[in-house]
Design a protein around this motif. Structure first.
Motif, PDB file in Angstrom:
ATOM      1  N   LYS A  39       0.840  -1.188   0.000  1.00 44.29           N
ATOM      2  CA  LYS A  39       0.000   0.000   0.000  1.00 44.29           C
ATOM      3  C   LYS A  39       0.880   1.245   0.000  1.00 44.29           C
ATOM      4  O   LYS A  39       1.881   1.307   0.707  1.00 44.29           O
ATOM      5  CB  LYS A  39      -0.890   0.044   1.245  1.00 44.29           C
ATOM      6  CG  LYS A  39      -2.044  -0.900   1.197  1.00 44.29           C
ATOM      7  CD  LYS A  39      -2.929  -0.697   2.398  1.00 44.29           C
ATOM      8  CE  LYS A  39      -4.094  -1.652   2.374  1.00 44.29           C
ATOM      9  NZ  LYS A  39      -4.915  -1.522   3.568  1.00 44.29           N
ATOM     10  N   PRO A  40       0.512   2.246  -0.800  1.00 42.82           N
ATOM     11  CA  PRO A  40       1.307   3.480  -0.779  1.00 42.82           C
ATOM     12  C   PRO A  40       1.164   4.183   0.565  1.00 42.82           C
ATOM     13  O   PRO A  40       0.081   4.268   1.118  1.00 42.82           O
ATOM     14  CB  PRO A  40       0.706   4.317  -1.910  1.00 42.82           C
ATOM     15  CG  PRO A  40      -0.632   3.735  -2.169  1.00 42.82           C
ATOM     16  CD  PRO A  40      -0.583   2.304  -1.737  1.00 42.82           C
ATOM     17  N   LYS A  41       2.266   4.659   1.069  1.00 45.55           N
ATOM     18  CA  LYS A  41       2.273   5.279   2.394  1.00 45.55           C
ATOM     19  C   LYS A  41       1.892   6.758   2.341  1.00 45.55           C
ATOM     20  O   LYS A  41       1.239   7.263   3.218  1.00 45.55           O
ATOM     21  CB  LYS A  41       3.661   5.145   3.024  1.00 45.55           C
ATOM     22  CG  LYS A  41       4.103   3.713   3.216  1.00 45.55           C
ATOM     23  CD  LYS A  41       3.341   3.055   4.327  1.00 45.55           C
ATOM     24  CE  LYS A  41       3.944   1.721   4.633  1.00 45.55           C
ATOM     25  NZ  LYS A  41       3.063   0.623   4.593  1.00 45.55           N
ATOM     26  N   ARG A  42       2.333   7.463   1.306  1.00 43.32           N
ATOM     27  CA  ARG A  42       2.111   8.899   1.219  1.00 43.32           C
ATOM     28  C   ARG A  42       1.742   9.277  -0.195  1.00 43.32           C
ATOM     29  O   ARG A  42       2.074   8.592  -1.152  1.00 43.32           O
ATOM     30  CB  ARG A  42       3.379   9.663   1.591  1.00 43.32           C
ATOM     31  CG  ARG A  42       3.749   9.533   3.026  1.00 43.32           C
ATOM     32  CD  ARG A  42       5.050  10.262   3.275  1.00 43.32           C
ATOM     33  NE  ARG A  42       5.228  10.396   4.698  1.00 43.32           N
ATOM     34  CZ  ARG A  42       5.478  11.523   5.298  1.00 43.32           C
ATOM     35  NH1 ARG A  42       5.611  12.625   4.619  1.00 43.32           N
ATOM     36  NH2 ARG A  42       5.607  11.583   6.589  1.00 43.32           N
ATOM     37  N   ARG A  43       1.098  10.408  -0.305  1.00 45.13           N
ATOM     38  CA  ARG A  43       0.825  10.944  -1.631  1.00 45.13           C
ATOM     39  C   ARG A  43       2.086  11.601  -2.165  1.00 45.13           C
ATOM     40  O   ARG A  43       2.897  12.130  -1.407  1.00 45.13           O
ATOM     41  CB  ARG A  43      -0.270  11.996  -1.560  1.00 45.13           C
ATOM     42  CG  ARG A  43      -1.602  11.436  -1.207  1.00 45.13           C
ATOM     43  CD  ARG A  43      -2.607  12.552  -1.198  1.00 45.13           C
ATOM     44  NE  ARG A  43      -3.911  12.035  -0.854  1.00 45.13           N
ATOM     45  CZ  ARG A  43      -4.952  12.782  -0.612  1.00 45.13           C
ATOM     46  NH1 ARG A  43      -4.846  14.091  -0.683  1.00 45.13           N
ATOM     47  NH2 ARG A  43      -6.101  12.263  -0.305  1.00 45.13           N
ATOM     48  N   ALA A  44       2.205  11.581  -3.454  1.00 48.80           N
ATOM     49  CA  ALA A  44       3.336  12.260  -4.074  1.00 48.80           C
ATOM     50  C   ALA A  44       3.115  13.768  -3.977  1.00 48.80           C
ATOM     51  O   ALA A  44       2.022  14.256  -4.203  1.00 48.80           O
ATOM     52  CB  ALA A  44       3.472  11.841  -5.532  1.00 48.80           C
ATOM     53  N   TYR A  45       4.151  14.487  -3.637  1.00 50.45           N
ATOM     54  CA  TYR A  45       4.057  15.937  -3.545  1.00 50.45           C
ATOM     55  C   TYR A  45       4.370  16.523  -4.916  1.00 50.45           C
ATOM     56  O   TYR A  45       5.366  16.164  -5.549  1.00 50.45           O
ATOM     57  CB  TYR A  45       5.034  16.483  -2.506  1.00 50.45           C
ATOM     58  CG  TYR A  45       5.023  17.980  -2.445  1.00 50.45           C
ATOM     59  CD1 TYR A  45       3.971  18.662  -1.851  1.00 50.45           C
ATOM     60  CD2 TYR A  45       6.042  18.734  -3.009  1.00 50.45           C
ATOM     61  CE1 TYR A  45       3.933  20.043  -1.808  1.00 50.45           C
ATOM     62  CE2 TYR A  45       6.021  20.109  -2.968  1.00 50.45           C
ATOM     63  CZ  TYR A  45       4.958  20.751  -2.364  1.00 50.45           C
ATOM     64  OH  TYR A  45       4.929  22.122  -2.331  1.00 50.45           O
ATOM     65  N   HIS A 105       2.821  22.690   6.132  1.00 54.39           N
ATOM     66  CA  HIS A 105       4.269  22.793   6.004  1.00 54.39           C
ATOM     67  C   HIS A 105       4.765  24.225   6.189  1.00 54.39           C
ATOM     68  O   HIS A 105       5.952  24.490   6.057  1.00 54.39           O
ATOM     69  CB  HIS A 105       4.724  22.284   4.634  1.00 54.39           C
ATOM     70  CG  HIS A 105       4.534  20.813   4.477  1.00 54.39           C
ATOM     71  ND1 HIS A 105       5.366  19.888   5.032  1.00 54.39           N
ATOM     72  CD2 HIS A 105       3.569  20.109   3.845  1.00 54.39           C
ATOM     73  CE1 HIS A 105       4.953  18.682   4.748  1.00 54.39           C
ATOM     74  NE2 HIS A 105       3.843  18.784   4.025  1.00 54.39           N
TER      75      HIS A 105
END
Length: 162
Positions: A39-45, A105
Motif C-alpha cells: 500500500k502506498p504510504k504517502r501521496r506524491a508531492y 508545512h
C-alpha cells in the motif's frame, strides 16, 4: 498391534494435520503482510510554485509597468482593473476562503488574486455538466450545493455539533 499401532497412526496424522494447519496460517499471515506492505504510504508531492504564479500574475497585469496593456486586462477579466482590485480586496477581507493562509508545512497557499482569477460566470456547457453530475448523484435539476438546511442527513456536520 492394534492399540499401539493405532496410537502411532493417530499421532502421525495429528502431526501432519498440525504441520499443514501451521503452513496455512503462515501463508495467510504472509499474504496480509504483503498486501499492507504494497500500500502506498504517502501521496506524491507536486511542486506547484504558487509564489511564482502569484508573481507572474502580478507582473503581467498589476505591476507599475505590466506585461499586458489595460485593454488586454479588460478583455481577459471582463472588467476594469480598479473594479477587479476592489472586489479582490473585499473578498479577501470578508470571505475566509480568499484569505491567503499557510498550509501544514508553513508554505503560503494561493493568493486572493490567484483564487479570484478563476471566478467567472458559468457557460452553458458548465451548467449542463453540473446538472449531469447532480443527476448522477441523485439530485436532478440541482446546480448549487446542499448545505444540510433543507433535509435530514444523519452525517451532516451541523448534526455533529451536539
Amino acid at each position: 498391534m492394534s492399540s499401539s499401532s493405532s496410537d502411532e497412526v493417530d499421532e502421525m496424522l495429528n502431526e501432519d494435520f498440525e504441520e499443514m494447519f501451521d503452513q496455512q496460517v503462515d501463508n495467510f499471515i504472509d499474504s496480509i503482510v504483503d498486501v499492507q506492505a504494497n500500500k502506498p504510504k504517502r501521496r506524491a508531492y507536486i511542486e506547484r510554485d504558487r509564489e511564482q504564479g502569484h508573481n507572474q500574475l502580478w507582473n503581467d497585469y498589476f505591476s507599475e509597468h505590466p506585461t499586458y496593456p489595460r485593454e488586454m486586462f479588460r478583455r481577459h477579466f471582463r472588467m476594469n482593473k480598479p473594479l477587479f482590485l476592489r472586489i479582490v480586496d473585499r473578498l479577501s477581507n470578508e470571505v475566509p476562503y480568499f484569505e491567503q493562509r499557510r498550509n501544514a508545512h508553513g508554505r503560503y497557499g494561493l493568493s486572493a488574486l490567484q483564487k479570484y482569477e478563476y471566478l467567472r460566470r458559468p457557460t452553458r456547457e458548465d451548467l449542463q455538466r453540473l446538472l449531469d453530475v447532480g443527476e448522477v448523484h441523485g439530485f436532478p435539476g440541482m446546480i448549487g450545493s446542499i448545505d444540510c438546511m433543507h433535509w435530514e442527513w444523519k452525517n451532516c456536520p451541523t448534526a455533529w455539533r451536539g
